[in-house]
Enzyme design. Sequence first.
Site, short mmCIF file in Angstrom:
data_model
loop_
_atom_site.label_atom_id
_atom_site.label_comp_id
_atom_site.label_asym_id
_atom_site.label_seq_id
_atom_site.Cartn_x
_atom_site.Cartn_y
_atom_site.Cartn_z
N LYS A 100 0.82 -1.23 0.00
CA LYS A 100 0.00 0.00 0.00
C LYS A 100 0.84 1.26 0.00
CE LYS A 100 0.29 -2.23 3.98
NZ LYS A 100 -0.24 -3.17 4.92
N GLU A 124 -5.10 -5.46 -5.48
CA GLU A 124 -6.25 -5.81 -4.64
C GLU A 124 -5.85 -6.02 -3.18
OE1 GLU A 124 -9.82 -6.26 -5.63
OE2 GLU A 124 -9.59 -5.85 -3.49
N GLY A 129 -7.07 -6.36 3.07
CA GLY A 129 -6.63 -7.77 3.13
C GLY A 129 -7.38 -8.61 2.12
N ILE A 131 -10.59 -8.78 1.54
CA ILE A 131 -11.88 -8.24 1.07
C ILE A 131 -11.72 -7.74 -0.37
CG2 ILE A 131 -13.69 -6.51 1.44
CD1 ILE A 131 -12.65 -6.16 4.29
N GLY A 182 0.66 -11.77 13.66
CA GLY A 182 1.16 -11.43 12.32
C GLY A 182 0.34 -10.38 11.60
N GLU A 185 2.39 -4.23 11.07
CA GLU A 185 3.52 -3.92 10.19
C GLU A 185 4.81 -4.20 10.97
OE1 GLU A 185 3.02 -2.79 6.92
OE2 GLU A 185 1.03 -3.40 7.53
N ASP A 196 -0.88 3.50 8.24
CA ASP A 196 -1.25 2.40 7.36
C ASP A 196 -2.67 2.64 6.80
OD1 ASP A 196 -0.80 -0.53 6.42
OD2 ASP A 196 -2.72 -0.60 7.48
N LYS A 200 -4.25 3.51 2.84
CA LYS A 200 -5.36 2.77 2.24
C LYS A 200 -6.51 3.69 1.83
CE LYS A 200 -4.05 -1.41 4.73
NZ LYS A 200 -4.19 -2.13 6.01
N GLY A 298 -3.28 -10.33 7.70
CA GLY A 298 -2.87 -11.71 7.93
C GLY A 298 -2.49 -12.39 6.63
N1 HSE Z 1 -0.75 -3.94 9.35
C1 HSE Z 1 -1.85 -4.02 8.45
C2 HSE Z 1 -3.12 -4.11 9.26
C3 HSE Z 1 -1.68 -5.21 7.56
O1 HSE Z 1 -3.05 -4.35 10.47
O2 HSE Z 1 -4.20 -3.92 8.71
C4 HSE Z 1 -2.67 -5.31 6.44
O3 HSE Z 1 -2.52 -4.26 5.52
#
Ligand code: HSE
Length: 407
Positions: A100, A124, A129, A131, A182, A185, A196, A200, A298
């Site tokens: 991203k 995408e 994630g 979706i 997991g 970031e 983040d 997006k 994830g």
């Molecule tokens: N670190 C991001 C989150 C990962 O938690 O949404 C997915 O883009």
Amino acid sequence: MVNVAILGFGKIGSGTFEFLQNNAEIIERKTGESFCVKHILDIRDFSGTPYADKVTNDIDKIISDPEVTIVAEMMGGSHPAYEYTMKALSAGKHVVSSNKEVVANFGDELLRVAEENGVRYLFEASVGGGIPIIRPMTNDLSGNDITEINGILNGTTNYILTQMFDYKKSFEDALAEAQEKGYAELDPTDDVMGKDACRKISILSALAYGISIHPDNVYTEGITKITADNVRHAAMMGASIKLIGHAEKNEDGSVFLMVSPLVVNGTSPLAHVSDVFNGIMVHGEPLGDVFFYGRGAGKEPTASAVVADIIDIVVHDGENLKATRWEKAPAEKIASIKDFRVSAYLYLDGVCCEKKVSDIFGEITLIEIADGKAAIVTAKMPEAELDAKIEQAKTAGITTLSKIRVL
Ligand code: HSE
């Protein structure tokens, strides 16, 4: 046989490798093709693993291999991911990306270069994630006038807020759990400070409005200041607090973007998006509201979106598809938060009575008043006016402990 190169063999890269292997039969049935991951670019040592013979740290080995037609970039960070993407597109290879940061910062340029070279740049996996949201924004909703987008776009912060709300966990414990699972970031500051989510919403608004606002120009506030009192007051209102990426188009054609914790009324589906799930509400005219929901971070969900792009490229191979494009937003198209009309939840200290508060803030809804503190919700007003009232209250001895905007 379609040969793919994977750039970056972290969680998403290895997840994509495993997805292509584990679902090979289904993917072959749908596309009529089999897939081979021919190269993996990573600087780490994978000797002794089943991938050892595929791993290289030399991007030019991949770029100069004519058999590789699709490059999947899952490196994270702007550099060298941007340069490698540019090289691959310029060499006539399709690129799919979960990155991203690269899409938000350089999408305008990379999409142009892809078009010039007759290849596709698809991303995408960069938002939401697993979706499907980029393709619906690009195709299904593209005839609508998108007036507003509100999205829970970061799984890590949504996980943390859910743990704080539902299980009364501390911010630190919840963050550690999200990291373990997991979702976060490499540097979780980008998650908790809203960066983040900012990348997006910048990507979604570029798709909606055809102009991109660089994340550095987006008002961005994280979740680190949310307190147990805020959580309690939101619950008293039948609401939740969610980190929301917000985009809206003004009547003059300017676009306003913001990432901020927002008090979300329990009647909104967004209030019920929990844990690592993301939810994105898009309002289009004449469509109305449409809501997207699913696992937002994830390994497997993100790999699912990467594979969706790979399949898209293969099934549309050879078609002269009109490319997605956007331009950098000129300054006059970027609306300021000062003009944004907002209602806010305020937690005030130094309050003697409700009247004193309403004398300053005008029409209010009182949530709680006790021990010289009052939790209120203001009427909608421009952000600059609200901030002026907060200053006026301060002069009158009323300090604002918390200000959280209301969706
Ligand atoms: N670190 C991001 C989150 C990962 O938690 O949404 C997915 O883009």
